[in-house]
Design an enzyme around this catalytic site. Structure first.
Site, mmCIF file in Angstrom:
data_model
loop_
_atom_site.group_PDB
_atom_site.id
_atom_site.type_symbol
_atom_site.label_atom_id
_atom_site.label_comp_id
_atom_site.label_asym_id
_atom_site.label_seq_id
_atom_site.Cartn_x
_atom_site.Cartn_y
_atom_site.Cartn_z
ATOM 1 N N ALA A 15 -3.748 3.659 0.706
ATOM 2 C CA ALA A 15 -4.412 4.424 1.965
ATOM 3 C C ALA A 15 -4.468 5.613 1.590
ATOM 4 C CB ALA A 15 -3.651 4.228 3.205
ATOM 5 N N ARG A 29 -15.294 13.563 0.621
ATOM 6 C CA ARG A 29 -16.750 13.325 0.634
ATOM 7 C C ARG A 29 -17.628 13.953 2.080
ATOM 8 N NH1 ARG A 29 -15.726 8.889 -2.709
ATOM 9 N NH2 ARG A 29 -14.796 7.468 -0.840
ATOM 10 N N SER A 76 -2.672 6.030 -7.185
ATOM 11 C CA SER A 76 -3.720 4.894 -6.974
ATOM 12 C C SER A 76 -3.260 3.795 -7.726
ATOM 13 C CB SER A 76 -5.013 5.437 -7.389
ATOM 14 O OG SER A 76 -5.351 6.251 -6.416
ATOM 15 N N ASN A 87 -7.080 0.267 2.563
ATOM 16 C CA ASN A 87 -8.081 1.059 2.303
ATOM 17 C C ASN A 87 -9.287 1.346 3.208
ATOM 18 O OD1 ASN A 87 -8.339 1.338 -0.932
ATOM 19 N ND2 ASN A 87 -7.456 -0.598 -0.876
ATOM 20 N N ASP A 134 0.361 0.131 4.870
ATOM 21 C CA ASP A 134 1.695 -0.479 5.252
ATOM 22 C C ASP A 134 2.694 0.168 6.150
ATOM 23 O OD1 ASP A 134 0.342 -2.359 3.491
ATOM 24 O OD2 ASP A 134 2.091 -2.279 2.213
ATOM 25 N N VAL A 188 8.335 13.673 0.103
ATOM 26 C CA VAL A 188 8.260 14.599 1.330
ATOM 27 C C VAL A 188 9.690 14.117 2.236
ATOM 28 C CG1 VAL A 188 7.208 14.928 3.670
ATOM 29 C CG2 VAL A 188 5.829 14.724 1.272
ATOM 30 N N CYS A 248 -1.858 -4.970 -6.225
ATOM 31 C CA CYS A 248 -2.333 -6.357 -5.931
ATOM 32 C C CYS A 248 -2.414 -7.047 -7.406
ATOM 33 C CB CYS A 248 -3.455 -6.622 -5.014
ATOM 34 S SG CYS A 248 -3.485 -5.556 -3.637
HETATM 35 C C1 LIG Z 1 2.612 -7.681 -5.945
HETATM 36 C C2 LIG Z 1 1.761 -7.372 -4.698
HETATM 37 C C3 LIG Z 1 0.744 -7.937 -4.694
HETATM 38 C C4 LIG Z 1 -0.328 -7.735 -3.623
HETATM 39 N N1 LIG Z 1 -1.344 -8.464 -3.624
HETATM 40 C C5 LIG Z 1 -2.250 -8.192 -2.427
HETATM 41 C C6 LIG Z 1 -3.510 -9.037 -2.441
HETATM 42 O O1 LIG Z 1 -3.911 -9.862 -3.301
HETATM 43 N N2 LIG Z 1 -4.048 -8.647 -1.436
HETATM 44 C C7 LIG Z 1 -3.935 -7.572 -0.327
HETATM 45 O O2 LIG Z 1 -4.737 -7.277 0.552
HETATM 46 N N3 LIG Z 1 -3.082 -6.981 -0.481
HETATM 47 C C8 LIG Z 1 -1.977 -7.216 -1.429
HETATM 48 N N4 LIG Z 1 -0.741 -6.410 -1.653
HETATM 49 C C9 LIG Z 1 -0.536 -5.499 -0.551
HETATM 50 C C10 LIG Z 1 -1.013 -4.247 -1.044
HETATM 51 O O3 LIG Z 1 -0.694 -3.705 -2.432
HETATM 52 C C11 LIG Z 1 -0.620 -3.103 0.302
HETATM 53 O O4 LIG Z 1 -0.780 -3.626 1.566
HETATM 54 C C12 LIG Z 1 -1.028 -1.687 -0.191
HETATM 55 O O5 LIG Z 1 -0.726 -1.332 -1.276
HETATM 56 C C13 LIG Z 1 -0.332 -0.961 0.989
HETATM 57 O O6 LIG Z 1 -1.042 0.280 0.643
HETATM 58 P P1 LIG Z 1 -0.379 1.779 1.118
HETATM 59 O O7 LIG Z 1 -1.047 2.872 0.623
HETATM 60 O O8 LIG Z 1 -0.288 1.775 2.581
HETATM 61 O O9 LIG Z 1 1.106 1.858 0.749
HETATM 62 P P2 LIG Z 1 1.745 1.597 -0.797
HETATM 63 O O10 LIG Z 1 0.604 1.033 -1.889
HETATM 64 O O11 LIG Z 1 3.077 1.107 -0.764
HETATM 65 O O12 LIG Z 1 1.758 3.071 -1.190
HETATM 66 C C14 LIG Z 1 2.614 4.161 -0.371
HETATM 67 C C15 LIG Z 1 3.024 5.273 -1.530
HETATM 68 O O13 LIG Z 1 3.707 6.203 -0.545
HETATM 69 C C16 LIG Z 1 4.620 6.824 -1.551
HETATM 70 N N5 LIG Z 1 5.671 7.155 -0.535
HETATM 71 C C17 LIG Z 1 6.547 6.520 0.210
HETATM 72 N N6 LIG Z 1 7.324 7.523 0.933
HETATM 73 C C18 LIG Z 1 7.005 8.816 0.563
HETATM 74 C C19 LIG Z 1 7.346 10.003 0.642
HETATM 75 N N7 LIG Z 1 8.334 10.456 1.687
HETATM 76 N N8 LIG Z 1 6.889 11.302 0.007
HETATM 77 C C20 LIG Z 1 5.754 11.029 -0.825
HETATM 78 N N9 LIG Z 1 5.394 9.840 -0.950
HETATM 79 C C21 LIG Z 1 5.999 8.755 -0.375
HETATM 80 C C22 LIG Z 1 5.044 5.678 -2.438
HETATM 81 O O14 LIG Z 1 5.672 6.235 -3.536
HETATM 82 C C23 LIG Z 1 3.902 4.663 -2.627
HETATM 83 O O15 LIG Z 1 3.317 4.933 -3.829
HETATM 84 C C24 LIG Z 1 -0.023 -6.607 -2.612
HETATM 85 C C25 LIG Z 1 1.217 -5.971 -2.770
HETATM 86 C C26 LIG Z 1 1.954 -6.188 -3.737
HETATM 87 C C27 LIG Z 1 3.400 -5.531 -4.207
#
Ligand SMILES: Cc1cc2nc3c(=O)[nH]c(=O)nc-3n(C[C@H](O)[C@H](O)[C@H](O)COP(=O)(O)OP(=O)(O)OC[C@H]3O[C@@H](n4cnc5c(N)ncnc54)[C@H](O)[C@@H]3O)c2cc1C
Length: 566
Positions: A15, A25, A42, A316, A294, A90, A46
């Protein structure tokens, strides 16, 4: 020239970068910074199970653009003009001063970053079962690049013989496949009565049967109560019923909880689901702070209730909305989710959208109608594969509430079409005449989704009396007096049969053999065949000849989730 707008994004996986890239953009002059705790940016999380399972070997493919460029800080700066700071957490948000404080995780250096608009995309953390021994070596999750690297190394070294995967959700079953393909003997343990809670029991059971057929074991209704160890290393897990499963590796996949502590500490509202509260513009309780992915809770568009929906597509989509709203004055909306999910487990595809029967009932829908069908996903001459589908609708309004589908066939496009139908609030009647694409390589002339709507409509209008496999099994177990009619041919019956006391009367012979049916015209007769199309035709013929209590076993032999005689 007005001063550049300062946008700070906390979190740099899905996200976060999406919102930053969209903001760029929208405004080429904005000052955009991503602060990311992990060393990578990035990450395609999944894709972790497929890296672990050996579908591809280069971990950098998880971090790269479609043209193969790694999305590192240099890429973000050069290609997008976005400053991306990695390995930096953070630790606090000061809403009065409009700054965030961050700490570099290797050097300990503390930095302060001012913002005009702040975006929180901190993701979620795996939930660990609160049982003794969880600090033993050999217990992991599959949530980060580090976890993926660890499990991939285990695969490549080939020293581990037995592993337990704890949790039968999407990540658990994908991990089960990945490790089983690596030659590790897997037991998948689930504390609930079924795996894959987004499915109803009977479809989840078909999937469980498939996983077992691939030599992985599945244990349901039995939580892990202890990790067992020797010298600090995992040697096994103990289940509630006392079973001990020896294993050198345990992968915990028992769900995730939103990372909302930072927001809570800053005084932002956090909901009952644990997710950060946002409005439809994804704005938190502070109008200058947005959140996505998430870490937030969102609205279920069918029930209207708040839910935590940790899916990559939503992260996304929400990131894109936030990227616009931190720049423009006329904000765009993210109304919510209908909770659509899909995954692959060995040769089966598994997907669901909207409400299952159990979630519909839990959400107070009482007058619902459901049907299960089984059918080939294209003509036999094109290499048809089976699909078992369940459709749930509101009886009163006819509105489609949910669709689930499992099988080796093309689940994805059926679930995608169903998701759009649910989004558009279509009824079962709308679906019965929907114009979906057709040619033999892709589907039958009447697509499985539409055919299932036809059967459900037959049921809703009383033209067909369906009965589920679960109800039939309960009747058989209770020794109820009924007449079970298998309308297939003798060859099919020899190859595969339920063995629940059924009588074989092939459909083609039924007209001449009506005398073989019960004399009592009110006796319950349940007809079926391979997929219950001949079963339905048999039922119509029998009813037309005066029997009054004739039903069709939904989905026939192919959707029967219980053990068969053959
Ligand atoms: C093994 C696996 C398979 C998956 N398969 C699917 C699928 O097939 N289809 C689907 O729809 N979804 C799937 N998902 C779920 C999907 O990956 C997540 O919903 C998505 O990554 C969420 O994105 P996000 O940016 O909200 O969080 P994240 O991807 O968890 O990213 C959050 C980031 O924030 C950073 N962060 C946290 N706290 C702090 C802080 N205090 N300061 C700075 N940075 C911080 C972390 O380091 C992390 O990198 C899967 C997840 C996993 C683990």
């Amino acid at each position: 020239m007005p001063e550049a707008r300062r946008v700070v994004v906390i979190g740099g996986s899905a996200a976060g970068p999406k919102s930053a890239a969209k903001a760029r953009r929208m405004d080429q002059h904005a000052d955009i910074t991503i602060i990311q705790k992990s060393p990578d940016l990035s990450m395609a999380s999944c894709g972790y199970p497929y890296f672990v399972g050996g579908t591809f070997d280069n971990r950098n493919q998880l971090l790269s653009t479609p043209t193969g460029v790694i999305r590192d800080p240099k890429f973000f700066m050069k290609a997008k003009g976005i400053q991306a700071i990695t390995s930096t957490e953070v630790t606090a948000i000061d809403r009065e001063k409009k700054t965030v404080t961050a700490k570099h995780l290797e050097t300990g250096e503390v930095t302060v970053h001012p913002y005009d608009k702040l975006v929180i995309t901190t993701g979620a953390t795996p939930i660990m079962p609160p049982v003794p021994g969880s600090d033993l070596k050999g217990i992991t999750t599959l949530q980060s690049m580090r976890d993926a690297d660890y499990l991939r190394k285990i695969r490549d070294e080939g020293n581990i013989k037995n592993a337990t995967v704890i949790g039968g959700g999407l990540i658990g079953v994908e991990t089960c496949e990945a490790l089983q393909l690596a030659g590790i003997k897997i037991t998948l343990v689930e504390m609930l009565p079924q795996i894959m809670m987004f499915l109803d029991w009977e479809l989840a059971k078909l999937l469980e049967n498939h996983i077992k057929a691939k030599s992985a074991d599945v244990i349901t209704n039995n939580p892990v109560v202890e990790f067992l160890g020797d010298n600090g290393k995992l040697t096994g897990v103990r289940l509630k019923n006392g079973t001990e499963l020896p294993c050198e590796l345990a992968v915990v996949a028992t769900g995730v909880r939103p990372n909302s502590a930072l927001a809570r500490e800053a005084g932002l509202e956090v909901g009952e689901t644990g997710g950060i509260v946002v409005n439809e513009y994804l704005q938190t309780s502070d109008p200058d702070i947005y959140a996505a992915g998430d870490c937030i809770e969102t609205t279920n568009l069918i029930t209207g209730r708040k839910t935590h929906a940790p899916y990559g597509d939503l992260a996304n989509l929400q990131g894109r909305v936030v990227g616009q709203n931190v720049i423009v004055d006329k904000p765009v909306k993210f109304p919510g989710t209908i909770q659509t999910g899909i995954c692959k487990v060995f040769d089966y595809n598994v997907g669901a959208t909207g409400l299952s029967e159990q979630s519909a009932r839990k959400n107070g829908y009482e007058d619902i109608v459901t049907v299960v069908t089984a059918a080939p996903d294209k003509p036999g001459f094109m290499g048809a594969k089976l699909l078992v589908m369940k459709m749930v609708a509101d009886q009163g309004s006819g509105r489609l509430l949910g669709v689930q589908c499992v099988g080796p066939g093309d689940v994805s496009k059926r679930i995608a079409a169903a998701a759009m139908a649910i989004h558009g609030k279509l009824t079962v009647a709308d679906l019965t005449v929907a114009d979906l694409p057709y040619a033999p390589p892709y589907s039958p002339a009447i697509d499985n989704l539409i055919a299932t709507a036809h059967v459900l409509e037959n049921k809703m209008t009383g033209r067909m009396k369906g009965i589920s496999s679960v109800e039939v099994k309960a009747k058989v177990d209770a020794g109820e007096d009924m007449f079970l009619l298998d309308a297939r041919g003798p060859d099919e019956y020899e190859q595969m049969r339920l063995g629940i006391g059924e009588v074989l009367i092939p459909l083609g012979a039924l007209r001449e053999r009506l005398n073989d049916l019960p004399e009592d015209k009110d006796k319950e007769i349940i007809c079926f065949c391979k997929i219950s199309l001949r079963g339905y035709e048999a039922a119509s013929l029998i009813e037309a000849n005066g029997w009054t209590n004739v039903k069709v076993l939904e989905g026939g032999v192919m959707a029967w989730p219980f053990a068969r005689e053959k």
